[in-house]
Design a protein around this motif. Structure first.
Motif, PDB file in Angstrom:
ATOM      1  N   VAL A 131      22.236 -43.137 118.751  1.00 13.20           N
ATOM      2  CA  VAL A 131      21.402 -42.030 118.265  1.00 13.20           C
ATOM      3  C   VAL A 131      22.215 -41.141 117.336  1.00 13.20           C
ATOM      4  O   VAL A 131      21.749 -40.743 116.255  1.00 13.20           O
ATOM      5  N   TRP A 132      23.431 -40.818 117.751  1.00  9.02           N
ATOM      6  CA  TRP A 132      24.317 -39.979 116.929  1.00  9.02           C
ATOM      7  C   TRP A 132      24.639 -40.659 115.599  1.00  9.02           C
ATOM      8  O   TRP A 132      24.575 -40.037 114.539  1.00  9.02           O
ATOM      9  N   PHE A 133      24.973 -41.954 115.646  1.00  4.03           N
ATOM     10  CA  PHE A 133      25.366 -42.678 114.435  1.00  4.03           C
ATOM     11  C   PHE A 133      24.210 -42.741 113.441  1.00  4.03           C
ATOM     12  O   PHE A 133      24.389 -42.478 112.239  1.00  4.03           O
ATOM     13  N   ASN A 134      23.012 -43.082 113.918  1.00  4.15           N
ATOM     14  CA  ASN A 134      21.870 -43.177 113.010  1.00  4.15           C
ATOM     15  C   ASN A 134      21.527 -41.839 112.380  1.00  4.15           C
ATOM     16  O   ASN A 134      21.123 -41.776 111.216  1.00  4.15           O
ATOM     17  N   ARG A 135      21.710 -40.771 113.131  1.00  5.91           N
ATOM     18  CA  ARG A 135      21.389 -39.448 112.608  1.00  5.91           C
ATOM     19  C   ARG A 135      22.447 -38.968 111.627  1.00  5.91           C
ATOM     20  O   ARG A 135      22.139 -38.396 110.573  1.00  5.91           O
ATOM     21  N   VAL A 164      25.756 -30.758 111.692  1.00  5.81           N
ATOM     22  CA  VAL A 164      26.304 -32.022 112.196  1.00  5.81           C
ATOM     23  C   VAL A 164      26.224 -32.017 113.710  1.00  5.81           C
ATOM     24  O   VAL A 164      26.346 -30.977 114.352  1.00  5.81           O
ATOM     25  N   TRP A 165      26.013 -33.191 114.265  1.00  6.04           N
ATOM     26  CA  TRP A 165      26.002 -33.342 115.720  1.00  6.04           C
ATOM     27  C   TRP A 165      27.395 -33.710 116.220  1.00  6.04           C
ATOM     28  O   TRP A 165      28.126 -34.457 115.560  1.00  6.04           O
ATOM     29  N   THR A 166      27.734 -33.203 117.375  1.00 11.70           N
ATOM     30  CA  THR A 166      29.022 -33.516 117.976  1.00 11.70           C
ATOM     31  C   THR A 166      29.053 -34.956 118.453  1.00 11.70           C
ATOM     32  O   THR A 166      28.082 -35.451 119.038  1.00 11.70           O
TER      33      THR A 166
END
Length: 219
Positions: free
Chosen positions: A75-79, A10-12
């Motif tokens: 970018v975070w949300f789409n990923r 997961v990305w922060t």
């Protein structure tokens, strides 16, 4: 923003911790929770910039930090939240859609608030309500128009007509206000004509009429 491949599961979440954004959020916190002295130093809280409403951020440097943050958020949300490209990925042309700019800013801010809460309740609400509602509205407004490229604004013609007919609407507003003013004046005149002449509330004392307010014996 670091664009190197990240193999993390997961990305922060990209927190808005750049200098001016941090100050903006600090001031908003103090306006709500600070001491009386701190609130007085901030002045009118209605004038404070609110990052979830980018138009209120009138400092160019702050505005740039807001755009940088929202870019990272998208970018975070789409990923992190989109798997099927047809399920509601935010399109790359989102800055050219004012309705998406407004909604993405609020969505990002609500995720920020959920992330600093001391329980998971707000994050659950964000997952359960905010994200699905945002995706549904985005899909209803965009449909599939921006899947491959950004088309011209379909409502441009109607918007141009809206702007061109401003004088017509202005005259309609003025006519309505004039009519209302005349109606109020007529109502006021009618009320004055219908108002009975005031007479003293008299009572008899030993056969004489006495004004109970002044005690004057009238006859």
């Amino acid at each position: 923003m670091d664009r190197t491949p990240d193999k993390s599961l997961v990305w922060t979440f990209p927190t808005p911790n750049t200098p001016l954004l941090a100050v903006a959020y600090r001031d908003l916190y103090l306006a709500a929770e600070g001491t009386a002295q701190q609130k007085e130093m901030l002045g009118d809280p209605a004038l404070l910039p609110r990052p979830w409403d980018p138009a209120t951020c009138q400092d160019p440097l702050l505005r740039q930090e807001v755009w940088d943050w929202l870019e990272e958020f998208v970018v975070w949300f789409n990923r992190e939240y989109m798997w099927d490209p047809n399920a509601g990925m935010i399109p790359s042309c989102w800055p050219q859609h004012p309705h998406l700019v407004h909604e993405i800013a609020v969505l990002a801010d609500q995720r920020r608030r959920a992330g600093i809460a001391t329980t998971s309740d707000l994050l659950e609400d964000w997952h359960r309500y905010a994200v699905p509602a945002f995706i549904d509205r985005m899909k209803a407004r965009l449909k599939n128009q921006c899947d491959d490229s950004h088309p011209s604004w379909p409502a441009r013609g109607r918007h141009a007509r809206l702007m061109n007919e401003f004088d017509t609407r202005l005259r309609a507003y003025g006519s309505d206000v004039t009519t209302l003013t005349q109606q109020l004046a007529e109502h006021h005149r009618a009320a004055l004509l219908a108002e009975p002449t005031a007479r003293p509330n008299l009572r008899l004392v030993d056969g004489s009429q006495v004004d109970p307010d002044t005690g004057e014996i009238l006859r």
